[in-house]
Enzyme design. Structure first.
Site, mmCIF file in Angstrom:
data_model
loop_
_atom_site.group_PDB
_atom_site.id
_atom_site.type_symbol
_atom_site.label_atom_id
_atom_site.label_comp_id
_atom_site.label_asym_id
_atom_site.label_seq_id
_atom_site.Cartn_x
_atom_site.Cartn_y
_atom_site.Cartn_z
ATOM 1 N N ASP A 297 0.833 -1.206 0.000
ATOM 2 C CA ASP A 297 0.000 0.000 0.000
ATOM 3 C C ASP A 297 0.863 1.249 0.000
ATOM 4 O OD1 ASP A 297 -2.355 1.388 -0.003
ATOM 5 O OD2 ASP A 297 -2.681 1.254 2.149
ATOM 6 N N GLY A 348 -3.847 4.332 -10.125
ATOM 7 C CA GLY A 348 -4.578 5.503 -9.666
ATOM 8 C C GLY A 348 -3.718 6.347 -8.744
ATOM 9 N N CYS A 355 -9.198 11.963 -1.977
ATOM 10 C CA CYS A 355 -7.758 12.135 -2.190
ATOM 11 C C CYS A 355 -7.453 13.534 -2.735
ATOM 12 C CB CYS A 355 -7.261 11.073 -3.162
ATOM 13 S SG CYS A 355 -5.471 10.995 -3.299
ATOM 14 N N GLY A 389 -9.716 4.205 -7.887
ATOM 15 C CA GLY A 389 -10.017 5.624 -7.851
ATOM 16 C C GLY A 389 -10.929 6.027 -8.995
ATOM 17 N N ARG A 453 2.648 5.347 4.082
ATOM 18 C CA ARG A 453 2.074 5.173 2.746
ATOM 19 C C ARG A 453 2.398 6.384 1.873
ATOM 20 N NH1 ARG A 453 -2.479 5.937 -0.537
ATOM 21 N NH2 ARG A 453 -3.199 4.012 -1.531
ATOM 22 N N GLN A 465 -2.697 14.405 2.271
ATOM 23 C CA GLN A 465 -3.025 14.137 0.874
ATOM 24 C C GLN A 465 -4.423 13.531 0.753
ATOM 25 O OE1 GLN A 465 0.054 12.414 -1.670
ATOM 26 N NE2 GLN A 465 1.575 12.770 -0.057
#
Length: 538
Positions: A297, A348, A355, A389, A453, A465
Site C-alpha cells: 500500500d 490511480g 484524495c 479511484g 504510505r 493528501q
C-alpha cells in the site's frame, strides 16, 4: 492501434451486415466514387480516445452500443485479479480503515470478489480479521477447535464467545491428530447451569464419521444424510484429521459465486502492508492466517522501498502469496514494478473522492488515461491491472473495464454499507457513516498510522493528501453487490460483449467504439429538466 483490424467474424454480427457496395455521389474533384458500407464507422477506437486527447477521465467519454445476441444473465464477469487468481466478479474493496475489515471482506468474497483488509492497526488485529474471513466458509476444516473430556463447559462457552463455534469435536488429548472420543454441541449442555461440569459428562459419543481419503462431495453427502451439524473425518486409527460443517453446505448453496481457494475451499482474502522492515513480520503472520494476496500500500509505488519488499516476498514465499503492487499511473512505473516481480498493478494517483494528491502534490494523472496506458503495457507481460479511484457508480465500473482494467477497487462506494467499519449517525435527517482517506491527518495520526504510505513517517511536518468526510447509507452488501453485478452485466450486454475477456479484445482490435463527450453532452446524459426527482438505484 491507430488502424485497428476488423472485428473477428467469430463474434455475433448484426443481420444484413454484408459489405455491400453503394454508389455515393461526392464532390471529389467533380467525380463520383464508390464507398463500401464498412467505410461508415461510428465513434473512435480506444487509442484515439485515450492517447490522442490529453488526460481523459471516465466522464469524458461514453461507449457506443453493440449488437445484442444473448441475455444479460449469460454475461460472464470472471476476470483476473493477479497472474494466478481469477475472481467471479471484478470487485475489490479498498484497504482503508473505514472500508474493509472482516465483515466487508467476507461479503466481498461471498459475492465473487475479494476484500483487502487494511493495515492501519496492530499485527494482531489485522490477523484476527483475516482469521475471521478464512474461518467463515470451509471445505475440509483442517484446524478445527477441539477439547478433551477433561475440559469444562466454561471452556466451551469461551470458544463460542470468541469464535462463534458451538459444535466441537472431543479428542483424548484435546488436540488434532488425537483419537476422537465424541462431540459436544449446544443441545448437549444448553440447560446445564453448572458450567464447571466436565465435557465427558455431557458429550455425545455416538458420532457419525467419514474415513480419511473421501472426497468433499462424498463427505457432504454423508453429512446431509446424517442430519448432523458436523462430520468429523478420521483415519484408520480413529484419529481426527479434519471436519466439515452443515453451515458450509448452506453457504455453498446460498453463495454459488463465492471466491474460494482451490485447496481448502476457504474464502479468498487479501491484506495490505507497507514497506517498513516491521512489515515483513506482519506479512509472516498474515501468511500463517492464509492470505491469498498482499497489497503493498503506497500512493507512489515506483520506489526503492517497494522494490525491496517485492523482491523479499518473491524470494521468501514465491507464487504462494500474490503481490498487488502500486500505485502507478505511468508505463515507466509499471515497467519497474513488473520487472521486480509484481503479479498485478494498482492504478490511480489522486483520483479518489477523498484524495487530494493531485491538488497538493501536483502529481498524478487523469484516471481513464492512466488505466488505459498502464493496462496496454501490462497486458504484454500477462499482468492484470486494478483501477483504483474514480469509481462512483456502475457506469464508472464499466468504463474502467473498457479502459483495460481487469478489476476495480472501491472505497467510497462501499464505505456507507452496513458491513463497513464505523457507526451510523444522522445529520440533517440523512443516515451517514464516516469515511476518510488514508492520506488524511486523521488516518496518519491514528493507532496504526498510514503516514508511511505517503513517505511521511519521519517528517516533522505532515502534509495531508486526503480528507475525512461522510457518505450516505447504502444498506447491506447483501443487496448492494448483487445490484452492482446485475448492472454491470446489463452494461456489457448493451455493448454487445458477453464477457470481460471479449470486452478487452474489443479494446485492442478496435471493434469496441467510443465517443468523446463535451460538457453539454455530459449534462444531457444525466437527469435534467425536472423540477425535482427522487433517485433510487436499487
Amino acid at each position: 492501434d491507430r488502424h485497428p483490424a476488423r472485428p473477428s467474424t467469430s463474434r455475433p454480427r448484426p443481420p444484413h451486415s454484408a459489405m455491400a457496395m453503394v454508389n455515393v455521389s461526392t464532390k471529389n474533384n467533380g467525380t463520383a466514387e464508390n464507398v463500401e458500407d464498412k467505410d461508415f464507422r461510428d465513434g473512435f477506437c480506444a487509442h484515439e480516445v485515450f492517447a490522442m486527447n490529453g488526460g481523459v477521465t471516465f466522464n469524458d467519454y461514453i461507449l457506443l452500443p453493440g449488437y445484442i445476441a444473448f441475455n444479460a444473465e449469460e454475461v460472464s464477469l470472471r476476470s483476473k485479479l493477479t497472474r494466478k487468481i481469477t475472481l467471479n466478479t471484478p470487485f475489490v474493496s479498498s484497504p482503508m480503515d473505514t472500508v474493509t475489515e472482516a465483515q466487508t471482506a467476507i461479503h466481498m468474497a461471498l459475492f465473487g470478489g475479494i476484500g483487502i483488509v487494511h493495515c492501519n492497526n496492530t499485527i494482531e488485529e489485522q490477523c484476527e480479521m483475516v482469521r475471521q474471513v478464512k474461518r467463515f466458509k470451509n471445505g475440509f476444516i483442517t484446524d478445527p477447535y477441539t477439547v478433551s473430556p477433561t475440559h469444562r463447559l466454561r471452556d466451551i462457552d469461551e470458544i463460542k464467545f470468541k469464535y462463534g463455534f458451538s459444535g466441537i469435536p472431543v479428542t483424548e488429548s484435546g488436540k488434532m491428530g488425537s483419537r476422537l472420543v465424541g462431540i459436544v454441541t449446544t443441545r448437549d449442555h444448553d440447560f446445564i447451569l453448572d458450567r464447571d461440569t466436565l465435557v465427558a459428562d455431557v458429550m455425545s459419543t455416538d458420532v457419525v464419521v467419514a474415513e480419511e481419503g473421501c472426497s468433499l462431495e462424498e463427505a457432504n453427502n454423508i453429512l446431509r444424510d446424517s442430519k448432523k451439524g458436523k462430520l468429523p473425518i478420521v483415519n484408520s486409527n480413529h484419529e481426527l484429521v479434519s471436519l466439515i460443517s452443515r453451515k458450509d453446505l448452506r453457504k455453498n448453496r446460498d453463495f454459488p459465486m463465492a471466491s474460494k481457494d482451490h485447496l481448502n475451499k476457504r474464502l479468498l482474502c487479501g491484506a495490505s502492508i507497507h514497506t517498513r522492515e516491521s512489515d515483513k513480520e506482519r506479512l509472516k503472520k498474515l501468511v500463517e492466517q492464509g492470505i491469498n494476496v498482499v497489497v503493498i500500500d503506497s500512493s507512489q509505488g515506483n520506489s526503492v522501498y517497494q522494490k525491496g519488499m517485492i523482491e523479499y516476498i518473491k524470494a521468501t514465499y514465491g507464487d504462494a502469496v500474490q503481490i498487488i503492487a502500486g500505485n502507478v499511473v505511468t508505463v515507466e512505473q509499471a515497467r519497474n514494478l513488473i520487472s521486480w516481480g509484481a503479479d498485478a498493478l494498482r492504478v490511480g494517483m489522486g483520483s479518489g473522492s477523498i484524495c487530494t494528491t493531485q491538488e497538493v502534490m501536483a502529481c498524478g494523472r487523469p484516471q481513464a488515461t492512466a488505466v488505459y496506458q498502464v493496462a496496454r503495457y501490462a497486458r504484454l507481460h500477462g499482468v492484470p491491472v486494478i483501477a483504483d479511484g474514480g469509481i462512483s457508480n456502475v457506469g464508472k465500473i464499466s468504463k474502467a473495464l473498457t479502459a483495460g482494467a481487469s478489476c476495480v477497487m472501491m472505497g467510497s462506494m462501499l464505505a456507507g454499507t452496513e458491513e463497513a467499519p464505523g457507526e451510523y449517525f444522522y445529520k440533517d435527517g440523512i443516515r451517514l457513516k464516516r469515511y476518510r482517506g488514508m492520506g488524511s491527518l486523521d488516518a496518519m495520526n491514528s493507532k496504526g498510522g498510514s503516514a508511511d504510505r505517503y513517505f511521511s513517517v519521519d517528517s516533522k511536518v505532515q502534509v495531508a493528501q486526503g480528507v475525512a468526510g461522510n457518505v450516505a447509507d447504502k444498506g447491506s452488501l447483501k443487496r448492494y453487490l448483487p445490484y452492482l453485478t446485475t448492472g454491470l452485466k446489463h452494461s456489457l450486454q448493451d455493448m454487445g460483449r458477453k464477457s470481460i475477456e471479449d470486452l478487452h479484445a474489443g479494446i485492442y482490435d478496435g471493434s469496441l467504439r467510443f465517443e468523446t463527450r463535451t460538457s453539454s453532452s455530459q449534462q444531457e446524459g444525466t437527469v435534467h429538466s425536472l423540477h425535482s426527482f427522487e433517485r433510487k438505484e436499487f
